[in-house]
Scaffold this active site. Sequence first.
Site, PDB file in Angstrom:
ATOM      1  N   ASP A  49       1.039  -1.117  -0.084  1.00  0.00           N
ATOM      2  CA  ASP A  49       0.041   0.051  -0.080  1.00  0.00           C
ATOM      3  C   ASP A  49       0.887   1.526  -0.025  1.00  0.00           C
ATOM      4  O   ASP A  49       0.936   2.182   0.783  1.00  0.00           O
ATOM      5  CB  ASP A  49      -0.951  -0.120   1.217  1.00  0.00           C
ATOM      6  CG  ASP A  49      -0.349  -0.014   2.566  1.00  0.00           C
ATOM      7  OD1 ASP A  49       0.890  -0.528   2.591  1.00  0.00           O
ATOM      8  OD2 ASP A  49      -0.767   0.382   3.510  1.00  0.00           O
TER       9      ASP A  49
ATOM     10  N   ASP B 170       6.982   1.225   2.000  1.00  0.00           N
ATOM     11  CA  ASP B 170       6.535   0.347   0.904  1.00  0.00           C
ATOM     12  C   ASP B 170       7.358   0.410  -0.222  1.00  0.00           C
ATOM     13  O   ASP B 170       7.908  -0.469  -1.032  1.00  0.00           O
ATOM     14  CB  ASP B 170       5.279   0.190   0.509  1.00  0.00           C
ATOM     15  CG  ASP B 170       4.049  -0.021   1.581  1.00  0.00           C
ATOM     16  OD1 ASP B 170       3.683  -1.104   1.709  1.00  0.00           O
ATOM     17  OD2 ASP B 170       4.145   1.004   2.303  1.00  0.00           O
TER      18      ASP B 170
ATOM     19  N   ASN C 201      -2.439   3.136   3.715  1.00  0.00           N
ATOM     20  CA  ASN C 201      -1.625   4.241   3.873  1.00  0.00           C
ATOM     21  C   ASN C 201      -2.348   5.374   3.274  1.00  0.00           C
ATOM     22  O   ASN C 201      -2.350   6.594   3.569  1.00  0.00           O
ATOM     23  CB  ASN C 201      -0.244   4.397   3.337  1.00  0.00           C
ATOM     24  CG  ASN C 201       0.963   3.667   4.342  1.00  0.00           C
ATOM     25  OD1 ASN C 201       0.733   3.530   5.442  1.00  0.00           O
ATOM     26  ND2 ASN C 201       1.444   2.959   3.699  1.00  0.00           N
TER      27      ASN C 201
ATOM     28  N   THR D  18       2.997  -5.945   3.075  1.00  0.00           N
ATOM     29  CA  THR D  18       3.526  -4.830   3.782  1.00  0.00           C
ATOM     30  C   THR D  18       2.558  -3.769   3.990  1.00  0.00           C
ATOM     31  O   THR D  18       2.742  -2.732   4.638  1.00  0.00           O
ATOM     32  CB  THR D  18       4.841  -4.267   2.842  1.00  0.00           C
ATOM     33  OG1 THR D  18       4.435  -3.772   1.551  1.00  0.00           O
ATOM     34  CG2 THR D  18       5.874  -5.147   2.813  1.00  0.00           C
TER      35      THR D  18
ATOM     36  N   PHE E 232      -0.553  -0.379  13.076  1.00  0.00           N
ATOM     37  CA  PHE E 232      -1.523   0.291  11.859  1.00  0.00           C
ATOM     38  C   PHE E 232      -2.013  -0.787  10.912  1.00  0.00           C
ATOM     39  O   PHE E 232      -3.180  -0.759  10.763  1.00  0.00           O
ATOM     40  CB  PHE E 232      -0.646   1.307  10.798  1.00  0.00           C
ATOM     41  CG  PHE E 232      -1.361   1.719   9.878  1.00  0.00           C
ATOM     42  CD1 PHE E 232      -2.392   2.775  10.136  1.00  0.00           C
ATOM     43  CD2 PHE E 232      -1.188   1.189   8.726  1.00  0.00           C
ATOM     44  CE1 PHE E 232      -3.179   3.131   8.976  1.00  0.00           C
ATOM     45  CE2 PHE E 232      -2.150   1.641   7.467  1.00  0.00           C
ATOM     46  CZ  PHE E 232      -2.978   2.580   7.786  1.00  0.00           C
ATOM     47  N   ASN E 233      -1.289  -1.791  10.479  1.00  0.00           N
ATOM     48  CA  ASN E 233      -1.740  -2.819   9.556  1.00  0.00           C
ATOM     49  C   ASN E 233      -2.815  -3.753  10.252  1.00  0.00           C
ATOM     50  O   ASN E 233      -3.705  -4.025   9.788  1.00  0.00           O
ATOM     51  CB  ASN E 233      -0.697  -3.625   8.779  1.00  0.00           C
ATOM     52  CG  ASN E 233       0.195  -2.725   7.797  1.00  0.00           C
ATOM     53  OD1 ASN E 233      -0.193  -1.890   7.253  1.00  0.00           O
ATOM     54  ND2 ASN E 233       1.378  -3.403   7.557  1.00  0.00           N
TER      55      ASN E 233
ATOM     56  N   HIS F  26       9.753  -0.015   8.316  1.00  0.00           N
ATOM     57  CA  HIS F  26       9.066  -1.173   8.504  1.00  0.00           C
ATOM     58  C   HIS F  26       9.093  -2.079   7.595  1.00  0.00           C
ATOM     59  O   HIS F  26       9.577  -3.151   7.792  1.00  0.00           O
ATOM     60  CB  HIS F  26       7.674  -0.695   8.843  1.00  0.00           C
ATOM     61  CG  HIS F  26       7.316   0.393   9.839  1.00  0.00           C
ATOM     62  ND1 HIS F  26       7.512   0.104  11.449  1.00  0.00           N
ATOM     63  CD2 HIS F  26       6.865   1.724   9.762  1.00  0.00           C
ATOM     64  CE1 HIS F  26       7.092   1.205  11.823  1.00  0.00           C
ATOM     65  NE2 HIS F  26       6.933   2.079  11.153  1.00  0.00           N
ATOM     66  N   ASP F  27       8.605  -1.793   6.257  1.00  0.00           N
ATOM     67  CA  ASP F  27       8.451  -2.563   5.408  1.00  0.00           C
ATOM     68  C   ASP F  27       9.470  -3.242   4.824  1.00  0.00           C
ATOM     69  O   ASP F  27       9.607  -4.645   4.293  1.00  0.00           O
ATOM     70  CB  ASP F  27       7.516  -1.873   4.185  1.00  0.00           C
ATOM     71  CG  ASP F  27       6.051  -1.588   4.843  1.00  0.00           C
ATOM     72  OD1 ASP F  27       5.672  -2.136   5.570  1.00  0.00           O
ATOM     73  OD2 ASP F  27       5.456  -0.640   4.358  1.00  0.00           O
TER      74      ASP F  27
END
Length: 312
Positions: free
Chosen positions: A10, A15, A39, A123, A163-164, A238-239
Amino acid sequence: MPLPVIIDCDPGHDDTLALLMLGKSPELNLLGVTVCAGNQTLEKTTHNALRVLTLAGMTTRVAAGASKPLSSKITPVSDIMGESGLDGAVLPEPELPLEALSAVELMAGLLRQSGEKVTLIATGPLTNIATFLTGWPSLHSRIERIVLMGGGTFGNVTPVAEFNFHTDPVAADIVFRSNIPIVMSGLDVTYQALIYEHEIEQIRKLGNPVSTATADMLAYYLQRIVQRQYSKDGAHLHDPCTVAWLLFPDLFDLEPAYVAVETARGYCFGESIIDYNGKLSGKPCNAQVMVNINREKFIALIIERLSRYQGL
């Protein structure tokens, strides 16, 4: 032989970095990119994915998927990612076509066609992955593993939820109940995966169009994160941890765990419950959870892969 992978994303600044790493990692054979809302809205995240792939000269197949979660609503993180979901750099308009197939249809076709089992990289919110797992149970055996970013023992949208997972806990619950091998990159490790201003400048000094755009995006991302006090002086990548683990698993320490996701509305909505070694629940482990990262080598890997875009 390169490992066949599909990434569901996303984009999103982090990402984007995962996609760019895939573009210059011959160890991995990118079969396709599927996109979900997260996102930002699906329209924006799909546009961002196509723009990033065009920037990188990547010609993989791309399909759009879920425009909303199974269990919640989209809450774009404009305060961090900007109104486009990818503010901070000037990117080319897309030159890649968008598949007429949906994301889950593309996943199914690619899994059928692959001569080897395929690793799914996730992700963003797990809506597309869960929808695929629910709709195509006969293809579960074609999945080698799912490497995902999400969850953790603390939260970044609520005190307990990442979040995810918070965006679509029902989807996350389906994935963790699937009996497919899972490698989980949660906040416990991604909050260690920081990039600092001087390292962003190292990326800028690589001097190619991709590295320049990446540095611009990361500089914007870092500024927003610090302004909103998510970090004092670094930006969480993060991703890219998902792709980095596939390339160099020794960069990470993993622990087996039983992971469950809270789907009931309330204070704990979207929380990931992580029981290392199943000690407290007595349940079999359903995931390998990243707990530590060699940050310096992780950043060096990212910079090295971006350096490969010379000549574009």
